[in-house]
Motif scaffolding. Structure first.
Motif, PDB file in Angstrom:
ATOM      1  N   MET A  10     -78.380 -14.952  62.198  1.00 56.88           N
ATOM      2  CA  MET A  10     -77.513 -15.063  61.021  1.00 56.88           C
ATOM      3  C   MET A  10     -76.839 -16.431  60.988  1.00 56.88           C
ATOM      4  SD  MET A  10     -74.173 -12.800  60.032  1.00 56.88           S
ATOM      5  CE  MET A  10     -75.000 -11.531  59.091  1.00 56.88           C
ATOM      6  N   GLN A  11     -76.877 -17.077  59.833  1.00 51.42           N
ATOM      7  CA  GLN A  11     -76.171 -18.337  59.629  1.00 51.42           C
ATOM      8  C   GLN A  11     -74.687 -18.045  59.451  1.00 51.42           C
ATOM      9  OE1 GLN A  11     -76.113 -20.071  55.718  1.00 51.42           O
ATOM     10  NE2 GLN A  11     -76.413 -22.118  56.545  1.00 51.42           N
ATOM     11  N   VAL A  12     -73.855 -18.827  60.136  1.00 49.06           N
ATOM     12  CA  VAL A  12     -72.408 -18.718  59.989  1.00 49.06           C
ATOM     13  C   VAL A  12     -71.858 -20.134  59.832  1.00 49.06           C
ATOM     14  CG1 VAL A  12     -70.243 -17.979  61.050  1.00 49.06           C
ATOM     15  CG2 VAL A  12     -72.328 -16.662  61.442  1.00 49.06           C
ATOM     16  N   LEU A  13     -71.059 -20.341  58.791  1.00 49.47           N
ATOM     17  CA  LEU A  13     -70.379 -21.620  58.594  1.00 49.47           C
ATOM     18  C   LEU A  13     -68.943 -21.462  59.048  1.00 49.47           C
ATOM     19  CD1 LEU A  13     -71.684 -22.636  55.052  1.00 49.47           C
ATOM     20  CD2 LEU A  13     -72.710 -23.067  57.288  1.00 49.47           C
ATOM     21  N   LEU A  14     -68.396 -22.515  59.663  1.00 52.27           N
ATOM     22  CA  LEU A  14     -67.001 -22.450  60.080  1.00 52.27           C
ATOM     23  C   LEU A  14     -66.350 -23.818  60.000  1.00 52.27           C
ATOM     24  CD1 LEU A  14     -66.417 -23.443  63.351  1.00 52.27           C
ATOM     25  CD2 LEU A  14     -68.060 -21.616  63.642  1.00 52.27           C
ATOM     26  N   LEU A  15     -65.042 -23.772  59.849  1.00 55.56           N
ATOM     27  CA  LEU A  15     -64.250 -25.003  59.784  1.00 55.56           C
ATOM     28  C   LEU A  15     -62.951 -24.768  60.518  1.00 55.56           C
ATOM     29  CD1 LEU A  15     -63.872 -27.895  58.633  1.00 55.56           C
ATOM     30  CD2 LEU A  15     -62.858 -26.824  56.606  1.00 55.56           C
ATOM     31  N   ARG A  16     -62.679 -25.630  61.480  1.00 54.98           N
ATOM     32  CA  ARG A  16     -61.419 -25.564  62.215  1.00 54.98           C
ATOM     33  C   ARG A  16     -60.409 -26.486  61.543  1.00 54.98           C
ATOM     34  NH1 ARG A  16     -65.410 -25.694  66.231  1.00 54.98           N
ATOM     35  NH2 ARG A  16     -65.209 -24.036  67.761  1.00 54.98           N
ATOM     36  N   PRO A  17     -59.142 -26.061  61.471  1.00 54.93           N
ATOM     37  CA  PRO A  17     -58.126 -26.966  60.928  1.00 54.93           C
ATOM     38  C   PRO A  17     -57.881 -28.124  61.890  1.00 54.93           C
ATOM     39  CG  PRO A  17     -57.095 -24.993  61.801  1.00 54.93           C
ATOM     40  CD  PRO A  17     -58.589 -24.782  61.886  1.00 54.93           C
ATOM     41  N   ASP A  18     -57.281 -29.189  61.396  1.00 55.95           N
ATOM     42  CA  ASP A  18     -56.998 -30.353  62.238  1.00 55.95           C
ATOM     43  C   ASP A  18     -56.105 -29.994  63.420  1.00 55.95           C
ATOM     44  OD1 ASP A  18     -58.561 -32.145  60.820  1.00 55.95           O
ATOM     45  OD2 ASP A  18     -56.918 -32.767  59.513  1.00 55.95           O
ATOM     46  N   ASN A  19     -55.241 -28.988  63.268  1.00 59.92           N
ATOM     47  CA  ASN A  19     -54.309 -28.614  64.331  1.00 59.92           C
ATOM     48  C   ASN A  19     -54.866 -27.499  65.228  1.00 59.92           C
ATOM     49  OD1 ASN A  19     -54.148 -26.570  62.425  1.00 59.92           O
ATOM     50  ND2 ASN A  19     -51.974 -26.234  62.712  1.00 59.92           N
ATOM     51  N   TYR A  20     -56.186 -27.357  65.314  1.00 57.59           N
ATOM     52  CA  TYR A  20     -56.811 -26.290  66.101  1.00 57.59           C
ATOM     53  C   TYR A  20     -56.727 -26.622  67.580  1.00 57.59           C
ATOM     54  CZ  TYR A  20     -60.011 -22.576  67.266  1.00 57.59           C
ATOM     55  OH  TYR A  20     -60.552 -21.432  67.769  1.00 57.59           O
ATOM     56  N   PRO A  21     -56.410 -25.696  68.479  1.00 53.13           N
ATOM     57  CA  PRO A  21     -56.174 -24.271  68.229  1.00 53.13           C
ATOM     58  C   PRO A  21     -54.817 -24.043  67.559  1.00 53.13           C
ATOM     59  CG  PRO A  21     -55.917 -24.739  70.562  1.00 53.13           C
ATOM     60  CD  PRO A  21     -56.341 -26.018  69.900  1.00 53.13           C
ATOM     61  N   THR A  22     -54.758 -22.981  66.802  1.00 50.80           N
ATOM     62  CA  THR A  22     -53.572 -22.648  66.031  1.00 50.80           C
ATOM     63  C   THR A  22     -53.188 -21.198  66.281  1.00 50.80           C
ATOM     64  OG1 THR A  22     -52.687 -22.511  63.778  1.00 50.80           O
ATOM     65  CG2 THR A  22     -55.027 -22.106  64.032  1.00 50.80           C
ATOM     66  N   GLU A  23     -51.968 -20.863  65.969  1.00 53.52           N
ATOM     67  CA  GLU A  23     -51.498 -19.474  66.083  1.00 53.52           C
ATOM     68  C   GLU A  23     -51.960 -18.640  64.886  1.00 53.52           C
ATOM     69  OE1 GLU A  23     -49.840 -18.061  68.693  1.00 53.52           O
ATOM     70  OE2 GLU A  23     -50.250 -19.975  69.686  1.00 53.52           O
ATOM     71  N   LYS A  24     -52.414 -19.300  63.829  1.00 49.98           N
ATOM     72  CA  LYS A  24     -52.843 -18.566  62.630  1.00 49.98           C
ATOM     73  C   LYS A  24     -54.192 -17.904  62.875  1.00 49.98           C
ATOM     74  CE  LYS A  24     -50.191 -21.207  59.332  1.00 49.98           C
ATOM     75  NZ  LYS A  24     -50.181 -21.911  58.059  1.00 49.98           N
ATOM     76  N   PRO A  25     -54.380 -16.696  62.355  1.00 51.44           N
ATOM     77  CA  PRO A  25     -55.649 -15.988  62.567  1.00 51.44           C
ATOM     78  C   PRO A  25     -56.765 -16.590  61.715  1.00 51.44           C
ATOM     79  CG  PRO A  25     -54.269 -14.753  61.061  1.00 51.44           C
ATOM     80  CD  PRO A  25     -53.431 -15.915  61.548  1.00 51.44           C
ATOM     81  N   PRO A  26     -58.006 -16.448  62.172  1.00 51.93           N
ATOM     82  CA  PRO A  26     -59.127 -16.912  61.342  1.00 51.93           C
ATOM     83  C   PRO A  26     -59.235 -16.077  60.064  1.00 51.93           C
ATOM     84  CG  PRO A  26     -59.856 -16.380  63.577  1.00 51.93           C
ATOM     85  CD  PRO A  26     -58.450 -15.913  63.448  1.00 51.93           C
TER      86      PRO A  26
ATOM     87  N   ASN B  74     -65.870 -24.237  47.982  1.00 48.73           N
ATOM     88  CA  ASN B  74     -64.721 -24.020  47.113  1.00 48.73           C
ATOM     89  C   ASN B  74     -63.420 -23.631  47.808  1.00 48.73           C
ATOM     90  OD1 ASN B  74     -66.144 -24.321  44.496  1.00 48.73           O
ATOM     91  ND2 ASN B  74     -67.332 -22.631  45.308  1.00 48.73           N
ATOM     92  N   PHE B  75     -63.468 -23.112  49.031  1.00 46.05           N
ATOM     93  CA  PHE B  75     -62.252 -22.569  49.627  1.00 46.05           C
ATOM     94  C   PHE B  75     -61.949 -23.043  51.046  1.00 46.05           C
ATOM     95  CE2 PHE B  75     -63.648 -19.603  46.402  1.00 46.05           C
ATOM     96  CZ  PHE B  75     -62.488 -19.436  45.664  1.00 46.05           C
ATOM     97  N   PHE B  76     -62.948 -23.464  51.795  1.00 45.38           N
ATOM     98  CA  PHE B  76     -62.721 -23.853  53.182  1.00 45.38           C
ATOM     99  C   PHE B  76     -61.649 -24.936  53.307  1.00 45.38           C
ATOM    100  CE2 PHE B  76     -66.521 -22.722  56.115  1.00 45.38           C
ATOM    101  CZ  PHE B  76     -66.452 -21.403  55.743  1.00 45.38           C
ATOM    102  N   GLY B  77     -61.764 -25.977  52.521  1.00 40.97           N
ATOM    103  CA  GLY B  77     -60.842 -27.113  52.616  1.00 40.97           C
ATOM    104  C   GLY B  77     -59.394 -26.718  52.426  1.00 40.97           C
ATOM    105  N   TYR B  78     -59.139 -25.900  51.421  1.00 41.70           N
ATOM    106  CA  TYR B  78     -57.756 -25.496  51.144  1.00 41.70           C
ATOM    107  C   TYR B  78     -57.165 -24.719  52.309  1.00 41.70           C
ATOM    108  CZ  TYR B  78     -53.680 -23.110  49.471  1.00 41.70           C
ATOM    109  OH  TYR B  78     -52.403 -22.618  49.379  1.00 41.70           O
ATOM    110  N   PHE B  79     -57.854 -23.656  52.756  1.00 38.96           N
ATOM    111  CA  PHE B  79     -57.296 -22.801  53.801  1.00 38.96           C
ATOM    112  C   PHE B  79     -57.217 -23.514  55.144  1.00 38.96           C
ATOM    113  CE2 PHE B  79     -58.319 -19.647  50.590  1.00 38.96           C
ATOM    114  CZ  PHE B  79     -57.135 -18.927  50.574  1.00 38.96           C
ATOM    115  N   ALA B  80     -58.191 -24.361  55.463  1.00 43.87           N
ATOM    116  CA  ALA B  80     -58.120 -25.138  56.704  1.00 43.87           C
ATOM    117  C   ALA B  80     -56.960 -26.127  56.639  1.00 43.87           C
ATOM    118  CB  ALA B  80     -59.434 -25.854  56.965  1.00 43.87           C
ATOM    119  N   SER B  81     -56.693 -26.696  55.466  1.00 41.19           N
ATOM    120  CA  SER B  81     -55.558 -27.617  55.333  1.00 41.19           C
ATOM    121  C   SER B  81     -54.220 -26.904  55.499  1.00 41.19           C
ATOM    122  CB  SER B  81     -55.604 -28.346  53.986  1.00 41.19           C
ATOM    123  OG  SER B  81     -55.244 -27.470  52.929  1.00 41.19           O
ATOM    124  N   GLN B  82     -54.228 -25.582  55.327  1.00 43.44           N
ATOM    125  CA  GLN B  82     -53.025 -24.770  55.541  1.00 43.44           C
ATOM    126  C   GLN B  82     -52.932 -24.283  56.999  1.00 43.44           C
ATOM    127  OE1 GLN B  82     -50.730 -24.488  52.955  1.00 43.44           O
ATOM    128  NE2 GLN B  82     -52.184 -25.976  52.155  1.00 43.44           N
TER     129      GLN B  82
END
Length: 109
Positions: free
Chosen positions: A41-57, A74-82
């Motif tokens: 299975m293909q899985v795409l992922l993006l870690r935020p710049d502050n990874y590891p973080t206390e926020k859940p995936p 459409n959505f990865f950038g926004y949520f990773a930036s948060q």
């Protein structure tokens, strides 16, 4: 996925050429996870710049005639930036996940 780094799974296949945003330093990763059925299975992922973080995936699940790419575009950038790590699998027969022998893909008209 239960212990340690929640994003440490599958075989890293590469980094996509998807631009999240000019100010975002992390690239979207493409991984392939071997399932118990033998399929991959293909899985795409993006870690935020502050990874590891206390926020859940956040796990994004697509519907028919899409793949993980629709969330990445459409959505990865926004949520990773948060500060949220984001993950999106491509279901069987979509994106980079094999449909299986004898399975016919639907054609979009």
């Amino acid at each position: 996925l239960c212990s340690g780094d929640p994003l440490a799974f599958g075989d890293q296949h590469g980094v996509l050429n998807t631009s999240v945003s000019p100010e975002f330093s992390t690239s979207i990763e493409e991984r392939h996870v071997k399932l118990s059925s033998g399929a991959t299975m293909q899985v795409l992922l993006l870690r935020p710049d502050n990874y590891p973080t206390e926020k859940p995936p956040i796990v994004f699940l697509h519907g028919s005639f899409h793949g993980a790419w629709c969330w990445a575009e459409n959505f990865f950038g926004y949520f990773a930036s948060q500060g949220y790590p984001v993950i999106a699998p491509s279901w069987r027969g979509t994106g980079g996940t094999y449909a299986g022998d004898g399975v016919k893909k639907s054609e979009n008209n």
